[in-house]
Design a protein around this motif. Structure first.
Motif, PDB file in Angstrom:
ATOM      1  N   ALA A  16       0.820  -1.207   0.000  1.00  0.00           N
ATOM      2  CA  ALA A  16       0.000   0.000   0.000  1.00  0.00           C
ATOM      3  C   ALA A  16       0.855   1.258   0.000  1.00  0.00           C
ATOM      4  O   ALA A  16       0.538   2.240  -0.673  1.00  0.00           O
ATOM      5  N   ILE A  17       1.953   1.233   0.737  1.00  0.00           N
ATOM      6  CA  ILE A  17       2.826   2.401   0.786  1.00  0.00           C
ATOM      7  C   ILE A  17       3.645   2.528  -0.497  1.00  0.00           C
ATOM      8  O   ILE A  17       3.785   3.617  -1.056  1.00  0.00           O
ATOM      9  N   SER A  18       4.157   1.409  -0.990  1.00  0.00           N
ATOM     10  CA  SER A  18       5.030   1.481  -2.160  1.00  0.00           C
ATOM     11  C   SER A  18       4.283   1.827  -3.436  1.00  0.00           C
ATOM     12  O   SER A  18       4.864   2.419  -4.346  1.00  0.00           O
ATOM     13  N   VAL A  19       3.008   1.484  -3.538  1.00  0.00           N
ATOM     14  CA  VAL A  19       2.262   1.833  -4.753  1.00  0.00           C
ATOM     15  C   VAL A  19       2.068   3.340  -4.851  1.00  0.00           C
ATOM     16  O   VAL A  19       2.026   3.902  -5.944  1.00  0.00           O
ATOM     17  N   SER A  20       2.014   4.017  -3.730  1.00  0.00           N
ATOM     18  CA  SER A  20       1.836   5.466  -3.779  1.00  0.00           C
ATOM     19  C   SER A  20       3.150   6.198  -4.080  1.00  0.00           C
ATOM     20  O   SER A  20       3.128   7.324  -4.563  1.00  0.00           O
ATOM     21  N   PHE A  21       4.285   5.557  -3.814  1.00  0.00           N
ATOM     22  CA  PHE A  21       5.573   6.185  -4.082  1.00  0.00           C
ATOM     23  C   PHE A  21       6.214   5.745  -5.396  1.00  0.00           C
ATOM     24  O   PHE A  21       7.270   6.236  -5.763  1.00  0.00           O
ATOM     25  N   SER A  22       5.571   4.840  -6.098  1.00  0.00           N
ATOM     26  CA  SER A  22       6.125   4.327  -7.342  1.00  0.00           C
ATOM     27  C   SER A  22       6.035   5.387  -8.438  1.00  0.00           C
ATOM     28  O   SER A  22       5.024   6.046  -8.608  1.00  0.00           O
ATOM     29  N   LYS A  23       7.119   5.552  -9.176  1.00  0.00           N
ATOM     30  CA  LYS A  23       7.174   6.560 -10.240  1.00  0.00           C
ATOM     31  C   LYS A  23       6.586   6.046 -11.550  1.00  0.00           C
ATOM     32  O   LYS A  23       5.993   6.795 -12.299  1.00  0.00           O
ATOM     33  N   LYS A  24       6.757   4.762 -11.836  1.00  0.00           N
ATOM     34  CA  LYS A  24       6.288   4.196 -13.094  1.00  0.00           C
ATOM     35  C   LYS A  24       4.894   3.608 -12.918  1.00  0.00           C
ATOM     36  O   LYS A  24       4.595   2.950 -11.919  1.00  0.00           O
ATOM     37  N   LEU A  25       4.044   3.841 -13.908  1.00  0.00           N
ATOM     38  CA  LEU A  25       2.679   3.345 -13.843  1.00  0.00           C
ATOM     39  C   LEU A  25       2.628   1.824 -13.909  1.00  0.00           C
ATOM     40  O   LEU A  25       1.808   1.196 -13.240  1.00  0.00           O
ATOM     41  N   LEU A  26       3.490   1.225 -14.691  1.00  0.00           N
ATOM     42  CA  LEU A  26       3.508  -0.226 -14.808  1.00  0.00           C
ATOM     43  C   LEU A  26       3.868  -0.880 -13.477  1.00  0.00           C
ATOM     44  O   LEU A  26       3.251  -1.878 -13.076  1.00  0.00           O
ATOM     45  N   ASN A  27       4.827  -0.321 -12.774  1.00  0.00           N
ATOM     46  CA  ASN A  27       5.187  -0.846 -11.455  1.00  0.00           C
ATOM     47  C   ASN A  27       4.030  -0.718 -10.475  1.00  0.00           C
ATOM     48  O   ASN A  27       3.803  -1.611  -9.658  1.00  0.00           O
ATOM     49  N   SER A  28       3.304   0.373 -10.555  1.00  0.00           N
ATOM     50  CA  SER A  28       2.156   0.564  -9.673  1.00  0.00           C
ATOM     51  C   SER A  28       1.091  -0.496  -9.911  1.00  0.00           C
ATOM     52  O   SER A  28       0.486  -1.011  -8.969  1.00  0.00           O
ATOM     53  N   ILE A  29       0.874  -0.838 -11.172  1.00  0.00           N
ATOM     54  CA  ILE A  29      -0.121  -1.863 -11.490  1.00  0.00           C
ATOM     55  C   ILE A  29       0.326  -3.228 -10.973  1.00  0.00           C
ATOM     56  O   ILE A  29      -0.475  -3.983 -10.409  1.00  0.00           O
ATOM     57  N   LEU A  30       1.587  -3.542 -11.131  1.00  0.00           N
ATOM     58  CA  LEU A  30       2.095  -4.828 -10.646  1.00  0.00           C
ATOM     59  C   LEU A  30       2.026  -4.920  -9.120  1.00  0.00           C
ATOM     60  O   LEU A  30       1.699  -5.976  -8.569  1.00  0.00           O
ATOM     61  N   ILE A  31       2.304  -3.834  -8.446  1.00  0.00           N
ATOM     62  CA  ILE A  31       2.189  -3.823  -6.982  1.00  0.00           C
ATOM     63  C   ILE A  31       0.731  -3.973  -6.572  1.00  0.00           C
ATOM     64  O   ILE A  31       0.408  -4.696  -5.622  1.00  0.00           O
ATOM     65  N   PHE A  32      -0.172  -3.324  -7.313  1.00  0.00           N
ATOM     66  CA  PHE A  32      -1.599  -3.457  -7.031  1.00  0.00           C
ATOM     67  C   PHE A  32      -2.066  -4.897  -7.227  1.00  0.00           C
ATOM     68  O   PHE A  32      -2.870  -5.410  -6.440  1.00  0.00           O
ATOM     69  N   MET A  33      -1.554  -5.558  -8.260  1.00  0.00           N
ATOM     70  CA  MET A  33      -1.903  -6.963  -8.487  1.00  0.00           C
ATOM     71  C   MET A  33      -1.440  -7.844  -7.328  1.00  0.00           C
ATOM     72  O   MET A  33      -2.185  -8.709  -6.859  1.00  0.00           O
ATOM     73  N   SER A  34      -0.228  -7.616  -6.862  1.00  0.00           N
ATOM     74  CA  SER A  34       0.275  -8.420  -5.752  1.00  0.00           C
ATOM     75  C   SER A  34      -0.511  -8.140  -4.472  1.00  0.00           C
ATOM     76  O   SER A  34      -0.766  -9.054  -3.685  1.00  0.00           O
ATOM     77  N   TYR A  35      -0.924  -6.891  -4.287  1.00  0.00           N
ATOM     78  CA  TYR A  35      -1.760  -6.545  -3.136  1.00  0.00           C
ATOM     79  C   TYR A  35      -3.067  -7.331  -3.180  1.00  0.00           C
ATOM     80  O   TYR A  35      -3.498  -7.903  -2.173  1.00  0.00           O
ATOM     81  N   SER A  36      -3.689  -7.386  -4.345  1.00  0.00           N
ATOM     82  CA  SER A  36      -4.960  -8.098  -4.471  1.00  0.00           C
ATOM     83  C   SER A  36      -4.799  -9.599  -4.252  1.00  0.00           C
ATOM     84  O   SER A  36      -5.655 -10.239  -3.638  1.00  0.00           O
ATOM     85  N   LEU A  37      -3.704 -10.155  -4.749  1.00  0.00           N
ATOM     86  CA  LEU A  37      -3.480 -11.585  -4.550  1.00  0.00           C
ATOM     87  C   LEU A  37      -3.230 -11.926  -3.084  1.00  0.00           C
ATOM     88  O   LEU A  37      -3.747 -12.923  -2.575  1.00  0.00           O
ATOM     89  N   VAL A  38      -2.463 -11.102  -2.397  1.00  0.00           N
ATOM     90  CA  VAL A  38      -2.230 -11.340  -0.971  1.00  0.00           C
ATOM     91  C   VAL A  38      -3.523 -11.161  -0.186  1.00  0.00           C
ATOM     92  O   VAL A  38      -3.815 -11.925   0.737  1.00  0.00           O
ATOM     93  N   MET A  39      -4.332 -10.192  -0.579  1.00  0.00           N
ATOM     94  CA  MET A  39      -5.617  -9.990   0.087  1.00  0.00           C
ATOM     95  C   MET A  39      -6.532 -11.192  -0.112  1.00  0.00           C
ATOM     96  O   MET A  39      -7.254 -11.580   0.817  1.00  0.00           O
ATOM     97  N   SER A  40      -6.476 -11.821  -1.279  1.00  0.00           N
ATOM     98  CA  SER A  40      -7.300 -13.010  -1.489  1.00  0.00           C
ATOM     99  C   SER A  40      -6.819 -14.176  -0.625  1.00  0.00           C
ATOM    100  O   SER A  40      -7.626 -14.966  -0.132  1.00  0.00           O
ATOM    101  N   ILE A  41      -5.502 -14.276  -0.405  1.00  0.00           N
ATOM    102  CA  ILE A  41      -4.984 -15.314   0.497  1.00  0.00           C
ATOM    103  C   ILE A  41      -5.466 -15.054   1.921  1.00  0.00           C
ATOM    104  O   ILE A  41      -5.842 -15.981   2.648  1.00  0.00           O
TER     105      ILE A  41
END
Length: 85
Positions: A16-41
């Motif tokens: 949650a913290i790193s997605v807000s500090f990420s400079k690249k949009l692609l990195n933000s999307i990948l971090i968001f995907m990992s957040y959602s997968l961990v939340m599903s676990i």
């Protein structure tokens, strides 16, 4: 099991913290995907499989695909690749 839950919760906070500090949009999307997968676990560990399936399908699946399509349409994905070269 308690330690595993604490590690997952720590990973959620880091994502949650790193997605807000990420400079690249692609990195933000990948971090968001990992957040959602961990939340599903975490939903599975809380014995709520219906929410886990929904989180995995919508959060990590459909939303991420829509983000990738949006990046491609606004040509931000190609610009990031050009800047790296």
């Amino acid at each position: 099991m308690q330690i595993f839950q604490m590690i997952l919760l720590g990973f959620l906070v880091v994502c949650a913290i790193s997605v807000s500090f990420s400079k690249k949009l692609l990195n933000s999307i990948l971090i968001f995907m990992s957040y959602s997968l961990v939340m599903s676990i975490i939903w599975v560990l809380l014995e709520s499989p219906d929410l886990a399936i929904t989180e995995a399908a919508v959060g990590a699946g459909v939303t991420s695909i829509l983000f990738f399509i949006t990046l491609k349409k606004i040509e931000a994905l190609g610009e990031e690749e050009d800047k790296d070269e």
